[in-house]
Design an enzyme around this catalytic site. Structure first.
Site, PDB file in Angstrom:
ATOM      1  N   GLU A  69      63.101 -18.762 -13.950  1.00 52.64           N
ATOM      2  CA  GLU A  69      62.124 -18.918 -12.516  1.00 52.64           C
ATOM      3  C   GLU A  69      61.339 -19.375 -11.530  1.00 52.64           C
ATOM      4  O   GLU A  69      60.964 -19.358 -11.335  1.00 52.64           O
ATOM      5  CB  GLU A  69      62.557 -20.739 -13.593  1.00 52.64           C
ATOM      6  CG  GLU A  69      61.962 -20.646 -15.212  1.00 52.64           C
ATOM      7  CD  GLU A  69      61.986 -22.248 -15.980  1.00 52.64           C
ATOM      8  OE1 GLU A  69      63.560 -22.655 -15.908  1.00 52.64           O
ATOM      9  OE2 GLU A  69      61.622 -22.035 -16.497  1.00 52.64           O
ATOM     10  N   GLU A  98      68.379 -21.638 -22.013  1.00 50.77           N
ATOM     11  CA  GLU A  98      67.905 -22.892 -21.794  1.00 50.77           C
ATOM     12  C   GLU A  98      67.380 -23.147 -23.455  1.00 50.77           C
ATOM     13  O   GLU A  98      68.650 -24.513 -23.705  1.00 50.77           O
ATOM     14  CB  GLU A  98      65.970 -23.277 -21.824  1.00 50.77           C
ATOM     15  CG  GLU A  98      66.401 -23.069 -20.234  1.00 50.77           C
ATOM     16  CD  GLU A  98      66.180 -22.361 -19.513  1.00 50.77           C
ATOM     17  OE1 GLU A  98      65.980 -21.227 -19.972  1.00 50.77           O
ATOM     18  OE2 GLU A  98      65.011 -21.969 -18.222  1.00 50.77           O
TER      19      GLU A  98
HETATM   20  N1  CAA Z   1      74.294 -27.050 -14.617  1.00 47.86           N
HETATM   21  C1  CAA Z   1      75.148 -27.729 -13.069  1.00 47.86           C
HETATM   22  N2  CAA Z   1      76.745 -27.533 -12.986  1.00 47.86           N
HETATM   23  C2  CAA Z   1      76.598 -25.983 -13.222  1.00 47.86           C
HETATM   24  C3  CAA Z   1      75.525 -24.840 -13.709  1.00 47.86           C
HETATM   25  C4  CAA Z   1      74.473 -26.084 -14.332  1.00 47.86           C
HETATM   26  N3  CAA Z   1      73.314 -25.292 -14.678  1.00 47.86           N
HETATM   27  N4  CAA Z   1      76.749 -23.970 -13.943  1.00 47.86           N
HETATM   28  C5  CAA Z   1      77.256 -23.634 -13.389  1.00 47.86           C
HETATM   29  N5  CAA Z   1      78.216 -25.786 -13.251  1.00 47.86           N
HETATM   30  C6  CAA Z   1      78.746 -25.983 -12.499  1.00 47.86           C
HETATM   31  C7  CAA Z   1      80.112 -25.538 -13.892  1.00 47.86           C
HETATM   32  O1  CAA Z   1      79.860 -26.987 -14.961  1.00 47.86           O
HETATM   33  C8  CAA Z   1      81.300 -26.143 -13.511  1.00 47.86           C
HETATM   34  O2  CAA Z   1      81.584 -27.388 -12.387  1.00 47.86           O
HETATM   35  P1  CAA Z   1      83.087 -27.129 -12.750  1.00 47.86           P
HETATM   36  O3  CAA Z   1      84.332 -26.551 -12.203  1.00 47.86           O
HETATM   37  O4  CAA Z   1      82.400 -28.577 -11.491  1.00 47.86           O
HETATM   38  O5  CAA Z   1      83.862 -27.483 -14.396  1.00 47.86           O
HETATM   39  C9  CAA Z   1      80.985 -25.023 -12.058  1.00 47.86           C
HETATM   40  O6  CAA Z   1      79.201 -24.653 -12.332  1.00 47.86           O
HETATM   41  C10 CAA Z   1      81.115 -23.323 -12.203  1.00 47.86           C
HETATM   42  O7  CAA Z   1      80.516 -23.080 -13.682  1.00 47.86           O
HETATM   43  P2  CAA Z   1      81.927 -22.606 -14.799  1.00 47.86           P
HETATM   44  O8  CAA Z   1      82.704 -22.484 -14.529  1.00 47.86           O
HETATM   45  O9  CAA Z   1      80.858 -22.254 -16.330  1.00 47.86           O
HETATM   46  O10 CAA Z   1      81.535 -20.791 -14.383  1.00 47.86           O
HETATM   47  P3  CAA Z   1      81.270 -19.565 -14.939  1.00 47.86           P
HETATM   48  O11 CAA Z   1      81.671 -18.667 -13.545  1.00 47.86           O
HETATM   49  O12 CAA Z   1      82.796 -19.214 -15.910  1.00 47.86           O
HETATM   50  O13 CAA Z   1      80.026 -19.593 -15.378  1.00 47.86           O
HETATM   51  C11 CAA Z   1      77.552 -19.522 -16.215  1.00 47.86           C
HETATM   52  C12 CAA Z   1      79.035 -19.204 -14.392  1.00 47.86           C
HETATM   53  C13 CAA Z   1      77.890 -18.465 -16.608  1.00 47.86           C
HETATM   54  C14 CAA Z   1      76.679 -19.124 -14.892  1.00 47.86           C
HETATM   55  C15 CAA Z   1      77.867 -21.179 -16.614  1.00 47.86           C
HETATM   56  O14 CAA Z   1      78.061 -21.502 -15.157  1.00 47.86           O
HETATM   57  C16 CAA Z   1      76.519 -21.571 -17.309  1.00 47.86           C
HETATM   58  O15 CAA Z   1      76.639 -20.774 -18.084  1.00 47.86           O
HETATM   59  N6  CAA Z   1      75.908 -22.384 -16.464  1.00 47.86           N
HETATM   60  C17 CAA Z   1      74.752 -22.755 -17.014  1.00 47.86           C
HETATM   61  C18 CAA Z   1      73.438 -21.772 -16.617  1.00 47.86           C
HETATM   62  C19 CAA Z   1      72.513 -22.531 -17.715  1.00 47.86           C
HETATM   63  O16 CAA Z   1      72.424 -22.782 -19.094  1.00 47.86           O
HETATM   64  N7  CAA Z   1      71.279 -22.052 -16.693  1.00 47.86           N
HETATM   65  C20 CAA Z   1      70.286 -23.004 -17.491  1.00 47.86           C
HETATM   66  C21 CAA Z   1      69.961 -24.664 -17.485  1.00 47.86           C
HETATM   67  S1  CAA Z   1      68.499 -25.494 -18.096  1.00 47.86           S
HETATM   68  C22 CAA Z   1      67.369 -25.670 -16.907  1.00 47.86           C
HETATM   69  O17 CAA Z   1      67.494 -24.188 -15.954  1.00 47.86           O
HETATM   70  C23 CAA Z   1      66.200 -25.754 -17.753  1.00 47.86           C
HETATM   71  C24 CAA Z   1      65.257 -25.478 -16.665  1.00 47.86           C
HETATM   72  O18 CAA Z   1      63.777 -24.403 -16.930  1.00 47.86           O
HETATM   73  C25 CAA Z   1      64.801 -26.540 -15.284  1.00 47.86           C
END
Ligand code: CAA
Length: 281
Positions: free
Chosen positions: A134, A154
Site C-alpha cells: 500500500e 490481510e
Molecule cells: N509484522 C511483524 N513482524 C513480521 C511481519 C509483520 N508484518 N512480517 C514478518 N515479521 C517478522 C516475523 O515475525 C519474524 O520474526 P521472528 O524472527 O522474531 O520470528 C521475521 O519477521 C521473519 O519472518 P518469517 O520468519 O515469517 O520469514 P519467512 O521468510 O518465513 O516468511 C513472509 C516471510 C511470508 C513475508 C512472512 O513473514 C509473512 O507472512 N509476514 C506477514 C505478511 C503479512 O501478513 N503482511 C500484512 C500485515 S497486515 C497489514 O499490513 C494491514 C495493513 O493494511 C496495514
C-alpha cells in the site's frame, strides 16, 4: 534551511537516510522484522516526509526556491524484504481506537507522498505485502527487483487493507484484479506485477534496482523542477475527474506554466539551440 543538508544530517531509529545526486533515499531499517511498519517506522517516515513537504518548492530566505532534493526513493534494508506490511505483533495488541490512530497516521503519510512536488519511487526489493504494497502504491512509480513479491494478505489475519489498498490498488490494476488479489490474499511475483501495471520496471538484482532508479532520476534532474512538480500535481488531480473536468484542470495547469521563469528559459534555450539553466521558479 535548504532541505538536502538538513535531511542528510537527520538520524532516525528505523530509517537510513542518504542523499546522493540530489536524490533522497529513505531505507526502512528493521530487516529482522522484514521492515514491518511499526508505529516507530511510521513516525520516522512522517518526520522525514513532513520536512520535505515543508521545504521543497518553497522560497528560501535568499529568494531562491528549494529544489535541493529532486526525487525520493523508498526501499527496505536487507535482501529479503521491502516492507512485509503493518507490524502484526504491535497490531495484535491494539484496541480499535489505537488502530484507528495508527492506520490514520499511515494513511496520511501515503497522501503526503502523493503530494510531494518531486517524483517518489518505491524500489521494491523482496516482499511488499499488506501495508508495504500500500505504501508502494502511493508512490509515483514502483520499480521492482526480480525476486519481489506483492500481495494484500490481510484477510488471512481477519483484516482488510488499511493503508489505502482498497482505494489505490483498483485505480492501478482495475477493480476486478484488485478484488482478486484482496479477497484471496494471493501473492504475485515481479513479472506478474509488471504485466498488470503495478510495477513499471523490473531489474535482475537489488543493486541493479537501486542503480536503475538513480539513473531514472538523472533524467528527471535535467528537467525543470517546477514543470515536473506541476506535471505530478496535474496527473494526480485529473485521475479523479471526468474527461471534461480533467481537460479544464490540465488547461489551467498548462497556462500556469507560462508564468514561470523556467518556461521562458526552456523555450528560449530551445530556440537559441543551447542547454537550459532552470531555477525552478
Ligand atoms: N509484522 C511483524 N513482524 C513480521 C511481519 C509483520 N508484518 N512480517 C514478518 N515479521 C517478522 C516475523 O515475525 C519474524 O520474526 P521472528 O524472527 O522474531 O520470528 C521475521 O519477521 C521473519 O519472518 P518469517 O520468519 O515469517 O520469514 P519467512 O521468510 O518465513 O516468511 C513472509 C516471510 C511470508 C513475508 C512472512 O513473514 C509473512 O507472512 N509476514 C506477514 C505478511 C503479512 O501478513 N503482511 C500484512 C500485515 S497486515 C497489514 O499490513 C494491514 C495493513 O493494511 C496495514
Amino acid at each position: 534551511m535548504i532541505i538536502a543538508s538538513g535531511i542528510a544530517a537527520a538520524s532516525y531509529e528505523t530509517l537510513k537516510v542518504d542523499v546522493t545526486n540530489e536524490v533522497l533515499t529513505l531505507t526502512i531499517n528493521r530487516p529482522k522484522a522484514l521492515n514491518a511498519l511499526s508505529r516507530q517506522v511510521i513516525s520516522d517516515l512522517r518526520d522525514a516526509v513532513s520536512q520535505l513537504r515543508n521545504s521543497l518548492g518553497k522560497k528560501t530566505p535568499d529568494g531562491t526556491v528549494d529544489w535541493s532534493i529532486r526525487g525520493l526513493i523508498i526501499t527496505g534494508a536487507g535482501d529479503k524484504s521491502f516492507v512485509a506490511g503493518g507490524d502484526i505483533t504491535e497490531m495484535s495488541a491494539m484496541t480499535a481506537d489505537e488502530v484507528r490512530q495508527y492506520a490514520g497516521q499511515a494513511q496520511e503519510l501515503t497522501s503526503w507522498l502523493e503530494e510531494l512536488p518531486v517524483p517518489v519511487i518505491a524500489a521494491v526489493n523482496g516482499f511488499a505485502l499488506g501495508g508495504g504494497s500500500e505504501m508502494a502504491l502511493a508512490c509515483d512509480m514502483i520499480f521492482a527487483a526480480e525476486d519481489a513479491w506483492f500481495g494484500q494478505p490481510e484477510v488471512a489475519l481477519g483484516l482488510i487493507p488499511g493503508f489505502g489498498g482498497t482505494v489505490r490498488l483498483q485505480k492501478v490494476v482495475g477493480p476486478q484484479l484488485a478484488a482478486d488479489l484482496i479477497y484471496s490474499g494471493r501473492r504475485i511475483n515481479a513479472e506478474e506485477a509488471k504485466t498488470i501495471g503495478l510495477a513499471s520496471r523490473v531489474y535482475e538484482s537489488d543493486s541493479e534496482l537501486l542503480a536503475g532508479t538513480h539513473k531514472y532520476f538523472e533524467s528527471v534532474r535535467a528537467q525543470s523542477p517546477i514543470a515536473v512538480a506541476t506535471a505530478k500535481r496535474t496527473v494526480r488531480e485529473v485521475a479523479h475527474l471526468s474527461i471534461s473536468e480533467g481537460l479544464k484542470a490540465e488547461l489551467d495547469a498548462f497556462t500556469t506554466c507560462f508564468t514561470t521563469d523556467d518556461m521562458r528559459e526552456g523555450t528560449s534555450a530551445f530556440v537559441e539551440k543551447r542547454k537550459p539553466t532552470f531555477t525552478g521558479k
